[in-house]
Design an enzyme around this catalytic site. Structure first.
Site, PDB file in Angstrom:
ATOM      1  N   HIS A 119       0.877  -1.175   0.000  1.00 22.41           N
ATOM      2  CA  HIS A 119       0.000   0.000   0.000  1.00 22.41           C
ATOM      3  C   HIS A 119       0.916   1.227   0.000  1.00 22.41           C
ATOM      4  CE1 HIS A 119      -4.152   1.622   1.344  1.00 22.41           C
ATOM      5  NE2 HIS A 119      -3.441   2.626   0.847  1.00 22.41           N
ATOM      6  N   VAL A 120       1.028   1.882  -1.150  1.00 22.61           N
ATOM      7  CA  VAL A 120       1.952   3.007  -1.264  1.00 22.61           C
ATOM      8  C   VAL A 120       1.579   4.107  -0.278  1.00 22.61           C
ATOM      9  CG1 VAL A 120       2.595   2.536  -3.657  1.00 22.61           C
ATOM     10  CG2 VAL A 120       0.686   4.080  -3.179  1.00 22.61           C
ATOM     11  N   HIS A 121       2.580   4.810   0.208  1.00 22.81           N
ATOM     12  CA  HIS A 121       2.362   5.899   1.158  1.00 22.81           C
ATOM     13  C   HIS A 121       3.573   6.812   1.146  1.00 22.81           C
ATOM     14  CE1 HIS A 121       4.325   2.575   3.264  1.00 22.81           C
ATOM     15  NE2 HIS A 121       4.888   3.478   4.049  1.00 22.81           N
ATOM     16  N   LEU A 122       3.338   8.028   1.549  1.00 21.05           N
ATOM     17  CA  LEU A 122       4.349   9.075   1.556  1.00 21.05           C
ATOM     18  C   LEU A 122       4.628   9.472   3.003  1.00 21.05           C
ATOM     19  CD1 LEU A 122       6.007  11.155  -0.095  1.00 21.05           C
ATOM     20  CD2 LEU A 122       3.941  12.514  -0.289  1.00 21.05           C
TER      21      LEU A 122
END
Length: 161
Positions: A119-122
């Site tokens: 789950h991509v995240h910054l």
């Protein structure tokens, strides 16, 4: 004789990182209690939450509400909202903590340091002059001076309307 440093959240992570079931971001999206889930803001297509295992006080993570595992799979609206929320997060953190700088980053893939790979995240990490000291070098420990529940409350209250 050195004195022990109490950082219980770190031991929890180290001992169970590979055993975590489900997606931390999807759980936060579905959570009914923002304080318990460490959510500080909910956007239309993205969510902002505190890192439960922070590098510094106020360490935020911004993720799409939709479960997306590849950066290239983000829809234009999601990507735009993620970056707008980062800007708002910087504003809230600046108001509360007055950091002197920020590290912003995407860790894509385990080899790049991603603790959550599907789950991509910054990351938004506030930084201050002298915030790196002997603790990470000698003991692989960071000292976080504020409880996460207090940080969650303060950032959520400071979030721009």
């Amino acid at each position: 004789m050195p004195k022990p440093l109490w950082a219980p959240w770190r031991l929890e992570y180290v001992g169970s990182a590979e055993e975590q079931e489900g997606c931390v971001f999807c759980k936060a999206v579905e959570a009914g209690d923002d304080a318990t889930a460490l959510v500080v803001h909910r956007g239309q297509q993205a969510i902002v939450l505190l890192n439960k295992f922070p590098y510094a006080s106020g360490h935020l993570m911004v993720a799409p509400s939709r479960h997306v595992g590849e950066f290239g799979e983000l829809m234009d609206g999601e990507a735009l909202e993620l970056h707008r929320l980062v800007g708002q997060g910087i504003g809230a953190l600046s108001q509360i903590y007055q950091p002197q700088g920020y590290n912003l980053g995407w860790n894509l893939g385990r080899i790049a340091g991603a603790g959550v790979v599907d789950h991509v995240h910054l990351h938004v990490v506030p930084r201050w002059a002298g915030d790196t000291n002997f603790m990470p070098v000698l003991a692989d420990v960071k000292v976080i001076p504020e409880h996460l529940a207090e940080t969650q409350r303060r950032v959520a209250e400071a979030w721009p309307s």
